[in-house]
Design a protein around this motif. Structure first.
Motif, PDB file in Angstrom:
ATOM      1  N   ARG A   1     -45.889 -26.413  19.181  1.00  0.00           N
ATOM      2  CA  ARG A   1     -46.839 -26.670  20.263  1.00  0.00           C
ATOM      3  C   ARG A   1     -48.027 -25.719  20.189  1.00  0.00           C
ATOM      4  O   ARG A   1     -49.177 -26.138  20.292  1.00  0.00           O
ATOM      5  CB  ARG A   1     -46.134 -26.525  21.610  1.00  0.00           C
ATOM      6  N   ASN A   2     -47.771 -24.424  20.001  1.00  0.00           N
ATOM      7  CA  ASN A   2     -48.845 -23.442  19.963  1.00  0.00           C
ATOM      8  C   ASN A   2     -49.014 -22.772  18.606  1.00  0.00           C
ATOM      9  O   ASN A   2     -50.095 -22.271  18.291  1.00  0.00           O
ATOM     10  CB  ASN A   2     -48.603 -22.350  21.025  1.00  0.00           C
ATOM     11  N   LEU A   3     -47.932 -22.761  17.820  1.00  0.00           N
ATOM     12  CA  LEU A   3     -47.952 -22.064  16.541  1.00  0.00           C
ATOM     13  C   LEU A   3     -47.479 -22.983  15.424  1.00  0.00           C
ATOM     14  O   LEU A   3     -46.703 -23.912  15.663  1.00  0.00           O
ATOM     15  CB  LEU A   3     -47.053 -20.814  16.589  1.00  0.00           C
TER      16      LEU A   3
ATOM     17  N   HIS B   1     -45.497  -8.833  17.892  1.00  0.00           N
ATOM     18  CA  HIS B   1     -45.962  -9.570  19.063  1.00  0.00           C
ATOM     19  C   HIS B   1     -44.747  -9.843  19.945  1.00  0.00           C
ATOM     20  O   HIS B   1     -43.703 -10.273  19.466  1.00  0.00           O
ATOM     21  CB  HIS B   1     -46.615 -10.892  18.651  1.00  0.00           C
ATOM     22  N   LEU B   2     -44.901  -9.593  21.221  1.00  0.00           N
ATOM     23  CA  LEU B   2     -43.795  -9.787  22.149  1.00  0.00           C
ATOM     24  C   LEU B   2     -43.803 -11.167  22.783  1.00  0.00           C
ATOM     25  O   LEU B   2     -42.943 -11.478  23.600  1.00  0.00           O
ATOM     26  CB  LEU B   2     -43.838  -8.711  23.240  1.00  0.00           C
ATOM     27  N   ASN B   3     -44.797 -11.989  22.398  1.00  0.00           N
ATOM     28  CA  ASN B   3     -44.862 -13.343  22.920  1.00  0.00           C
ATOM     29  C   ASN B   3     -43.611 -14.122  22.518  1.00  0.00           C
ATOM     30  O   ASN B   3     -43.205 -14.130  21.358  1.00  0.00           O
ATOM     31  CB  ASN B   3     -46.127 -14.021  22.377  1.00  0.00           C
ATOM     32  N   GLN B   4     -42.985 -14.803  23.482  1.00  0.00           N
ATOM     33  CA  GLN B   4     -41.730 -15.503  23.218  1.00  0.00           C
ATOM     34  C   GLN B   4     -41.897 -16.622  22.197  1.00  0.00           C
ATOM     35  O   GLN B   4     -41.024 -16.836  21.346  1.00  0.00           O
ATOM     36  CB  GLN B   4     -41.168 -16.074  24.534  1.00  0.00           C
ATOM     37  N   ASP B   5     -43.025 -17.320  22.256  1.00  0.00           N
ATOM     38  CA  ASP B   5     -43.279 -18.378  21.281  1.00  0.00           C
ATOM     39  C   ASP B   5     -43.336 -17.814  19.866  1.00  0.00           C
ATOM     40  O   ASP B   5     -42.807 -18.412  18.920  1.00  0.00           O
ATOM     41  CB  ASP B   5     -44.598 -19.101  21.593  1.00  0.00           C
ATOM     42  N   PHE B   6     -43.972 -16.661  19.718  1.00  0.00           N
ATOM     43  CA  PHE B   6     -44.072 -16.046  18.394  1.00  0.00           C
ATOM     44  C   PHE B   6     -42.706 -15.603  17.893  1.00  0.00           C
ATOM     45  O   PHE B   6     -42.363 -15.809  16.721  1.00  0.00           O
ATOM     46  CB  PHE B   6     -45.025 -14.853  18.443  1.00  0.00           C
ATOM     47  N   LEU B   7     -41.912 -14.991  18.759  1.00  0.00           N
ATOM     48  CA  LEU B   7     -40.574 -14.539  18.354  1.00  0.00           C
ATOM     49  C   LEU B   7     -39.708 -15.721  17.935  1.00  0.00           C
ATOM     50  O   LEU B   7     -38.951 -15.642  16.954  1.00  0.00           O
ATOM     51  CB  LEU B   7     -39.915 -13.771  19.507  1.00  0.00           C
ATOM     52  N   GLU B   8     -39.819 -16.823  18.662  1.00  0.00           N
ATOM     53  CA  GLU B   8     -39.052 -18.012  18.316  1.00  0.00           C
ATOM     54  C   GLU B   8     -39.550 -18.604  16.994  1.00  0.00           C
ATOM     55  O   GLU B   8     -38.753 -19.055  16.161  1.00  0.00           O
ATOM     56  CB  GLU B   8     -39.186 -19.046  19.435  1.00  0.00           C
ATOM     57  N   CYS B   9     -40.859 -18.579  16.787  1.00  0.00           N
ATOM     58  CA  CYS B   9     -41.429 -19.103  15.551  1.00  0.00           C
ATOM     59  C   CYS B   9     -40.991 -18.265  14.359  1.00  0.00           C
ATOM     60  O   CYS B   9     -40.756 -18.793  13.269  1.00  0.00           O
ATOM     61  CB  CYS B   9     -42.953 -19.129  15.659  1.00  0.00           C
ATOM     62  N   ARG B  10     -40.860 -16.969  14.558  1.00  0.00           N
ATOM     63  CA  ARG B  10     -40.401 -16.090  13.487  1.00  0.00           C
ATOM     64  C   ARG B  10     -38.975 -16.428  13.066  1.00  0.00           C
ATOM     65  O   ARG B  10     -38.615 -16.370  11.884  1.00  0.00           O
ATOM     66  CB  ARG B  10     -40.474 -14.641  13.938  1.00  0.00           C
TER      67      ARG B  10
ATOM     68  N   MET C   1     -56.595 -18.638  20.646  1.00  0.00           N
ATOM     69  CA  MET C   1     -57.457 -18.082  19.610  1.00  0.00           C
ATOM     70  C   MET C   1     -56.988 -18.559  18.243  1.00  0.00           C
ATOM     71  O   MET C   1     -55.798 -18.468  17.933  1.00  0.00           O
ATOM     72  CB  MET C   1     -57.433 -16.546  19.678  1.00  0.00           C
ATOM     73  N   SER C   2     -57.907 -19.058  17.416  1.00  0.00           N
ATOM     74  CA  SER C   2     -57.569 -19.537  16.086  1.00  0.00           C
ATOM     75  C   SER C   2     -57.474 -18.350  15.128  1.00  0.00           C
ATOM     76  O   SER C   2     -58.482 -17.711  14.820  1.00  0.00           O
ATOM     77  CB  SER C   2     -58.629 -20.515  15.575  1.00  0.00           C
ATOM     78  N   MET C   3     -56.263 -18.052  14.688  1.00  0.00           N
ATOM     79  CA  MET C   3     -56.103 -16.923  13.784  1.00  0.00           C
ATOM     80  C   MET C   3     -54.749 -16.962  13.095  1.00  0.00           C
ATOM     81  O   MET C   3     -53.867 -17.740  13.462  1.00  0.00           O
ATOM     82  CB  MET C   3     -56.260 -15.610  14.543  1.00  0.00           C
ATOM     83  N   ILE C   4     -54.611 -16.103  12.076  1.00  0.00           N
ATOM     84  CA  ILE C   4     -53.343 -15.893  11.384  1.00  0.00           C
ATOM     85  C   ILE C   4     -52.647 -14.725  12.063  1.00  0.00           C
ATOM     86  O   ILE C   4     -53.215 -13.633  12.176  1.00  0.00           O
ATOM     87  CB  ILE C   4     -53.584 -15.584   9.892  1.00  0.00           C
ATOM     88  N   PHE C   5     -51.425 -14.949  12.504  1.00  0.00           N
ATOM     89  CA  PHE C   5     -50.701 -13.906  13.222  1.00  0.00           C
ATOM     90  C   PHE C   5     -49.776 -13.099  12.315  1.00  0.00           C
ATOM     91  O   PHE C   5     -49.552 -11.916  12.559  1.00  0.00           O
ATOM     92  CB  PHE C   5     -49.875 -14.523  14.353  1.00  0.00           C
ATOM     93  N   PHE C   6     -49.232 -13.754  11.306  1.00  0.00           N
ATOM     94  CA  PHE C   6     -48.179 -13.101  10.524  1.00  0.00           C
ATOM     95  C   PHE C   6     -48.123 -13.724   9.134  1.00  0.00           C
ATOM     96  O   PHE C   6     -48.426 -14.911   8.953  1.00  0.00           O
ATOM     97  CB  PHE C   6     -46.833 -13.272  11.234  1.00  0.00           C
ATOM     98  N   ALA C   7     -47.757 -12.929   8.131  1.00  0.00           N
ATOM     99  CA  ALA C   7     -47.606 -13.454   6.771  1.00  0.00           C
ATOM    100  C   ALA C   7     -46.509 -12.693   6.057  1.00  0.00           C
ATOM    101  O   ALA C   7     -46.241 -11.510   6.356  1.00  0.00           O
ATOM    102  CB  ALA C   7     -48.918 -13.335   5.998  1.00  0.00           C
ATOM    103  N   CYS C   8     -45.862 -13.360   5.112  1.00  0.00           N
ATOM    104  CA  CYS C   8     -44.813 -12.715   4.331  1.00  0.00           C
ATOM    105  C   CYS C   8     -44.706 -13.383   2.964  1.00  0.00           C
ATOM    106  O   CYS C   8     -45.227 -14.478   2.744  1.00  0.00           O
ATOM    107  CB  CYS C   8     -43.466 -12.764   5.053  1.00  0.00           C
ATOM    108  N   VAL C   9     -44.038 -12.692   2.051  1.00  0.00           N
ATOM    109  CA  VAL C   9     -43.752 -13.211   0.713  1.00  0.00           C
ATOM    110  C   VAL C   9     -42.240 -13.199   0.539  1.00  0.00           C
ATOM    111  O   VAL C   9     -41.586 -12.178   0.797  1.00  0.00           O
ATOM    112  CB  VAL C   9     -44.420 -12.359  -0.382  1.00  0.00           C
TER     113      VAL C   9
END
Length: 304
Positions: free
Chosen positions: A56-58, A25-34, A1-9
């Protein structure tokens, strides 16, 4: 899905997180991206004002301007132009809310956590549709990106990996999805909780008893039943707001206070002036305690 998952300043000079969207989000890719975003935030001063780190995904997009940088985690299929439109609007909103002096004097992570409400609204706007505001800035941002393309990074970049493993400045801040701790409960706060629970119990008992008679005989007293049960719920929510952090606490506090006051005034006749004054007084005390109990300053080694 094309979307914004997270944002910060974040603050550019040291990567101090100033505010962030409370997305879990508990997705492993998201946690690693964070984790990569956390490392990248500490070295933003080395890069141009715009950049994209693709995975790859994010993907991570960042936009630096003056003392602050806005960063976002999006799906790789999300439009780069739209991502920078989002960051541009976020930057303007933050700049309109806080001045340079307050940004430079911030000493703890997430000093402007209340800005999360704005982040969520802007993020929802860009995720739900390509609205008029986004379209209005599309052409300008597209032209700017053509003249000055964003620096391209890879999420697997060794520099970002080193930022996570070498114990450097990138590891000095809490992770970007914060956990909130409130200041210790005060004796006056405990008193407000006890009084609130007592008022809630009185409202519930009176409401239930009145409901029995109203439903058995007629329905004229339903308004009074609601006027008893609403303050019961409001008292419970006031206790929750005092004990736990919640976004838009001030707005919720005033809404609950208005609910208690208006319902008790409506009940004049079933309650005398002393009873009404007592319930409203407890509501004001609870509201004051909620508004004065702030987030606890995080220690430098928290969240490592």
């Amino acid at each position: 899905m094309s979307m914004i998952f997270f944002a910060c300043v974040v603050r550019v000079r040291d990567g101090l997180p100033l505010s962030a969207s409370t997305d879990f989000h508990l997705n492993q890719d998201f946690l690693e991206c964070r984790k990569r975003l956390k490392a990248l935030s500490s070295i933003l001063a080395r890069y141009p004002s715009r950049g994209t780190a693709k995975g790859r995904n994010l993907s991570i997009h960042f936009l630096s301007s003056g003392d602050i940088a806005c960063m976002a985690i999006c799906s790789t299929s999300y439009s780069t132009i739209m991502a920078f439109c989002f960051l541009e609007e976020l930057r303007w909103e933050f700049a309109a809310s806080y001045n340079t002096r307050s940004i430079n004097s911030a000493s703890r992570p997430y000093a402007f956590i209340e800005f999360d409400n704005i982040i969520q609204k802007v993020k929802q706007h860009f995720n739900s549709s390509c609205g008029s505001r986004a379209r209005a800035s599309w052409e300008r941002v597209e032209e700017e990106l053509q003249l000055q393309p964003p620096v391209q990074l890879q999420l697997e970049n060794t520099e970002l990996l080193n930022g996570l493993s070498n114990g450097g400045h990138a590891g000095g801040h809490v992770e970007v999805a914060p956990t909130y701790r409130m200041q210790p409960v005060t004796p006056l706060g405990i008193l407000s909780l006890v009084l609130n629970i007592m008022c809630g119990a009185l409202n519930l008992i009176r409401g239930v008893h009145l409901a029995e008679y109203s439903f058995q005989e007629d329905h004229e007293g339903i308004g009074n039943v609601i006027a008893f049960l609403l303050p019961f719920l409001a008292c419970g929510f006031q206790c929750y707001l005092y004990l736990f952090y919640s976004s838009a606490r001030k707005v919720k506090t005033f809404v609950l206070l208005f609910c208690v006051c208006s319902c008790n005034i409506y009940l004049y006749g079933l309650r005398n002036l002393w009873q009404i004054s007592f319930h409203i007084g407890v509501a004001f005390l609870s509201s004051y305690q909620i508004l004065t109990r702030q987030l606890l300053e995080k220690q430098p080694d928290c969240g490592v």
